[in-house]
Design a protein around this motif. Structure first.
Motif, short mmCIF file in Angstrom:
data_model
loop_
_atom_site.label_atom_id
_atom_site.label_comp_id
_atom_site.label_asym_id
_atom_site.label_seq_id
_atom_site.Cartn_x
_atom_site.Cartn_y
_atom_site.Cartn_z
N GLU A 136 0.74 -1.28 0.09
CA GLU A 136 -0.06 0.15 -0.05
C GLU A 136 0.87 1.25 0.07
OE1 GLU A 136 -2.58 -0.17 3.27
OE2 GLU A 136 -3.78 -1.91 2.73
N GLN A 137 2.11 1.19 0.79
CA GLN A 137 2.91 2.47 0.85
C GLN A 137 3.84 2.47 -0.29
OE1 GLN A 137 4.81 2.28 4.53
NE2 GLN A 137 3.27 1.53 5.72
N SER A 138 3.92 1.41 -1.21
CA SER A 138 5.09 1.51 -2.15
C SER A 138 4.24 2.19 -3.50
CB SER A 138 5.65 0.20 -2.30
OG SER A 138 4.76 -0.65 -2.90
N THR A 139 5.22 2.66 -4.30
CA THR A 139 4.84 3.26 -5.50
C THR A 139 4.63 2.27 -6.48
OG1 THR A 139 5.73 5.50 -4.88
CG2 THR A 139 5.40 4.80 -7.33
N HIS A 140 5.72 1.30 -6.43
CA HIS A 140 5.93 0.35 -7.23
C HIS A 140 5.03 -0.89 -7.03
CE1 HIS A 140 7.38 -3.07 -10.01
NE2 HIS A 140 7.36 -3.81 -8.90
N GLN A 141 4.03 -1.60 -7.84
CA GLN A 141 3.24 -2.75 -7.18
C GLN A 141 3.60 -3.99 -7.81
OE1 GLN A 141 0.20 -2.14 -5.11
NE2 GLN A 141 1.74 -0.20 -4.68
N PRO A 142 3.90 -4.75 -7.07
CA PRO A 142 4.43 -6.26 -7.76
C PRO A 142 3.24 -6.93 -8.33
CG PRO A 142 4.39 -6.36 -5.28
CD PRO A 142 3.93 -4.89 -5.76
N GLU A 143 3.59 -7.88 -9.40
CA GLU A 143 2.27 -8.31 -10.20
C GLU A 143 1.55 -9.38 -9.30
OE1 GLU A 143 3.36 -9.57 -14.10
OE2 GLU A 143 4.20 -7.61 -14.60
N ARG A 144 2.44 -10.16 -8.41
CA ARG A 144 1.91 -11.56 -7.96
C ARG A 144 2.70 -11.44 -6.51
NH1 ARG A 144 -1.08 -14.35 -11.67
NH2 ARG A 144 -1.95 -15.38 -10.04
N CYS A 145 2.15 -11.94 -5.37
CA CYS A 145 2.72 -12.73 -4.27
C CYS A 145 2.24 -13.99 -4.09
CB CYS A 145 1.96 -11.58 -3.04
SG CYS A 145 2.36 -9.99 -3.21
N VAL A 146 3.63 -14.52 -3.77
CA VAL A 146 3.62 -16.23 -3.63
C VAL A 146 3.54 -16.02 -2.01
CG1 VAL A 146 4.47 -18.26 -3.84
CG2 VAL A 146 4.57 -16.78 -5.60
N ILE A 147 2.46 -16.98 -1.14
CA ILE A 147 2.50 -16.83 0.07
C ILE A 147 2.68 -18.33 0.67
CG2 ILE A 147 1.30 -16.33 2.29
CD1 ILE A 147 2.23 -13.80 0.49
N PHE A 148 3.73 -18.69 1.45
CA PHE A 148 4.02 -20.08 2.09
C PHE A 148 2.92 -19.89 3.58
CE2 PHE A 148 6.29 -22.53 5.10
CZ PHE A 148 6.10 -24.00 4.45
N ARG A 197 -3.98 -11.47 -7.04
CA ARG A 197 -2.79 -10.99 -6.62
C ARG A 197 -1.87 -11.96 -6.00
NH1 ARG A 197 -1.28 -6.36 -2.26
NH2 ARG A 197 -1.27 -8.42 -1.11
N ASP A 198 -2.45 -12.60 -5.04
CA ASP A 198 -1.78 -13.84 -4.20
C ASP A 198 -2.03 -14.93 -4.60
OD1 ASP A 198 -1.15 -11.54 -2.55
OD2 ASP A 198 -2.53 -11.79 -1.05
N VAL A 199 -1.17 -15.82 -4.59
CA VAL A 199 -1.06 -17.29 -4.72
C VAL A 199 -0.33 -18.02 -3.57
CG1 VAL A 199 -0.17 -18.95 -6.57
CG2 VAL A 199 -0.47 -16.52 -7.22
#
Length: 645
Positions: free
Chosen positions: A201-213, A226-228
């Motif tokens: 939310e705070q970052s200007t750059h937005q990652p395309e995807r997040c992988v969550i263990f 977004r989240d995988v």
């Protein structure tokens, strides 16, 4: 080598050292010949014909025409060479109650699978992947998977707050972030996903995807689109196991951020070729560890020590590496390290002096060592901050093996000074990391850039070119690299540490020369903490200094001047400031001490006298600069600075 090329004049004092002397002398006199030979330590897709590119000096590059793959060198080649069934990784987690082993074949299978999953998410050669993980095997798998496909990983320590993570996301601009649902501390579970969400939310750059263990101690809520889930990404046969991608030796392997004295973190770049060669050389020569031996580094993958000596170096040489998710004390007691050594047959061990001091504090007589068989242990290596003689003597007496101090930095990536146990063991001098490692032309320079005589303190500098494995530049900022490290003394890299050399050529590192402090082996910017304090509506001025601490090396102490008319209780302001630093910098800063003072001592030009205050707090009697604006201010706060003495 010309002026300054005699590496502390070691040859005159160390002629009897034979093997070390010859290797060190050759590394300075003929660096291309020396490092050209060491290139044989790794497997190349295209072996370099050129060793050193100096065409853009001071931006030197090693093995400029070489092509290789770091993951292949860490995993595949050992499987091919018959180590498939040897244990590569031992995961020991007292906080999760889990112990697990992965052979080289099993680790390779998992890494290839996750590399394929990253490719399915669109990650290609040169893309960045931020890894924000606890000490679990999946963190190692993610790092190696990135190296397998030529992606650039940037690991962020799981204890960092959202604002610090956001700054790194904005600088690295990752396509994917790999994280976990939580980390586990001895007394609590730390949920990572809310911190990651806040950072994005705070970052200007937005990652395309997040992988969550997902970990069973806390399940994260995933965001649609977004989240995988890690297991979903790895399962179902959707992703083909990835093959190794050809990368240039000069291509970046990773970016690791270190605190700068300005607000923007510095992204230390590590290349593929020089890194692989240097680490493969360091394991047998510095640490005395080779194929099939059990090596344990008690650190975190979020720090350079974890990158180099939990993950890459031991795997590059075919050793077994221990990944420990726990503390030196409290998981469950001060015998935790000895248990791990006993159960897994650890032969050499590397940690920070802070950890040994914590154990000594809890178990000064070493009673908790008695139940454990650590007879396979040959050497203990300590680094991260200065090894004080008391800690050295205690560890040596209790463990009955050589306790070896060595010195290096995030920027160097591997030891600058050490007692080379595999090449040429030397007498150990308490308080000294011994001698410069081959490849490092270490000099002590005075303010004019002249070499200081033995016994005289000065700035520790390294004559260029730096050896392979060191930083070639900062991420996306060659100019800042030159300005930060190479501009003070022409032809030298400035370490930022001060020290001296004795008559035998042993180096003594006396501490930082800037305002970056060392808390339990973690370099942290006092400027970043000051920025947080300055945001408080009651604070007019502030300073953060690093004060000597017997346990952690240094601890930050805040001094604040309140705005006129503020009626808030100073104790309440202090508690709010501590909470703010904890939230915005992270618990790793160990920031707990704030004092409200009437004014801060300054020079007439407005510079706050941090060094003078630090020396007073450390119990010294400094010479007050003649440029001080009001000596009475320093006198007024002297009692506050020394209150713990």
């Amino acid at each position: 080598m010309g002026e300054g090329g005699d590496g502390l004049a070691l040859t005159s004092k160390m002629g009897a050292m034979g093997t070390y002397h010859d290797a060190y002398r050759r590394s300075l006199d003929d660096p291309e010949g020396f490092w050209g030979e060491q290139a044989d330590l790794v497997d190349w897709i295209s072996r370099p014909k050129r060793v050193l590119d100096d065409s853009r000096a001071p931006l030197y590059r090693w093995y400029p025409d070489g092509v290789l793959n770091t993951c292949y060198n860490a995993l595949d080649r050992h499987v091919v060479d018959g180590r498939a069934d040897q244990v590569a990784l031992i995961y020991d987690s007292p906080v999760a109650g889990v112990t697990r082993t992965l052979t080289y074949a099993q680790l390779l299978e998992d890494v290839a699978a996750f590399a394929g999953a990253l490719q399915l998410l669109g990650v290609t050669k040169g893309d960045r992947v931020v890894i924000y993980m606890p000490m679990v095997p999946e963190a190692v798998i993610a790092m190696l998977a990135c190296s397998r496909i030529g992606a650039v990983h940037s690991v962020v320590f799981g204890g960092f707050a959202a604002a610090e993570l956001a700054a790194r996301i904005d600088d690295a601009e990752p396509k994917v972030v790999v994280s976990a649902s939580c980390g586990i501390e001895p007394t609590r579970v730390v949920e990572y996903k809310p911190l990651l969400d806040r950072a994005i939310e705070q970052s200007t750059h937005q990652p395309e995807r997040c992988v969550i263990f997902q970990r069973e101690q806390a399940t994260a809520e995933l965001q649609d689109g977004r989240d995988v889930d890690w297991q979903t990404a790895m399962a179902g046969g959707r992703a083909e196991p990835a093959a190794c991608v050809d990368v240039a030796a000069t291509d970046p392997l990773y970016v690791l951020y270190t605190s700068g004295t300005t607000g923007k973190p510095k992204g230390i770049v590590r290349d593929n070729g020089g890194h692989a060669v240097a680490l493969a050389w360091s394991m047998p020569n510095v640490f005395g560890i080779g194929p099939g031996q059990v090596w344990w580094t008690a650190s975190d993958v979020g720090w350079v020590v974890g990158h180099s000596y939990i993950v890459y170096a031991p795997l590059l040489v075919g050793a077994t590496t221990v990944l420990y998710e726990g503390k030196p004390v409290g998981t469950p007691d001060a015998g935790a390290f000895w248990r791990v050594m006993s159960e897994h047959g650890v032969e050499a061990f590397f940690t920070a002096p802070t950890a040994i001091r914590a154990i000594k504090k809890e178990d000064p007589e070493g009673k908790l060592l008695a139940p454990y068989d650590i007879s396979r242990l040959r050497t203990v290596f300590l680094a991260g901050e200065r090894l004080d003689p008391d800690t050295y003597e205690w560890a040596t007496a209790e463990l009955g093996v050589p306790v070896v101090d060595h010195w290096w930095q995030t920027e160097s990536g591997w030891p600058i000074a050490a007692n080379l146990r595999g090449l040429d063991p030397m007498p150990i001098k308490p308080g000294s990391p011994s001698v410069p490692v081959p490849g490092y032309d270490v000099q002590i320079l005075d303010e004019a850039g002249r070499r200081a005589p033995a016994g005289t303190e000065g700035a520790i500098a390294i004559k260029l070119p730096l050896p392979p494995g060191t930083l070639p530049t900062l991420w996306g900022d060659d100019d800042r690299y030159v300005a930060s490290y190479l501009s003070t003394y022409d032809g030298y890299y400035l370490t930022g540490d001060g020290g001296y050399v004795d008559d035998d050529g042993y180096l003594y590192v006396m501490g930082r020369t800037d305002d970056v402090i060392n808390v339990a082996g973690h370099r942290l910017s006092t400027g970043a903490m000051e920025a947080v304090l300055a945001q408080h509506p009651a604070v007019a001025e502030c300073a953060v200094i690093g004060v000597e601490d017997a346990m952690k090396g240094q601890l930050p102490r805040g001094l604040v001047v309140l705005k006129a008319g503020v009626t808030t209780d100073p104790d309440d302001v202090g508690r709010e400031l501590v909470a703010a630093v904890r939230d915005q910098v992270g618990p790793v800063a160990a920031f707990k001490d704030v004092t409200v003072v009437p004014a801060l001592p300054k020079t007439r030009s407005g510079k706050i006298l941090r060094k003078t205050m630090r020396e007073i707090a450390d119990g010294k009697d400094p010479v007050v600069p003649s440029t001080i604006e009001d000596p009475g201010v320093l006198d007024a706060i002297r009692g506050s600075l020394r209150r713990d003495q």
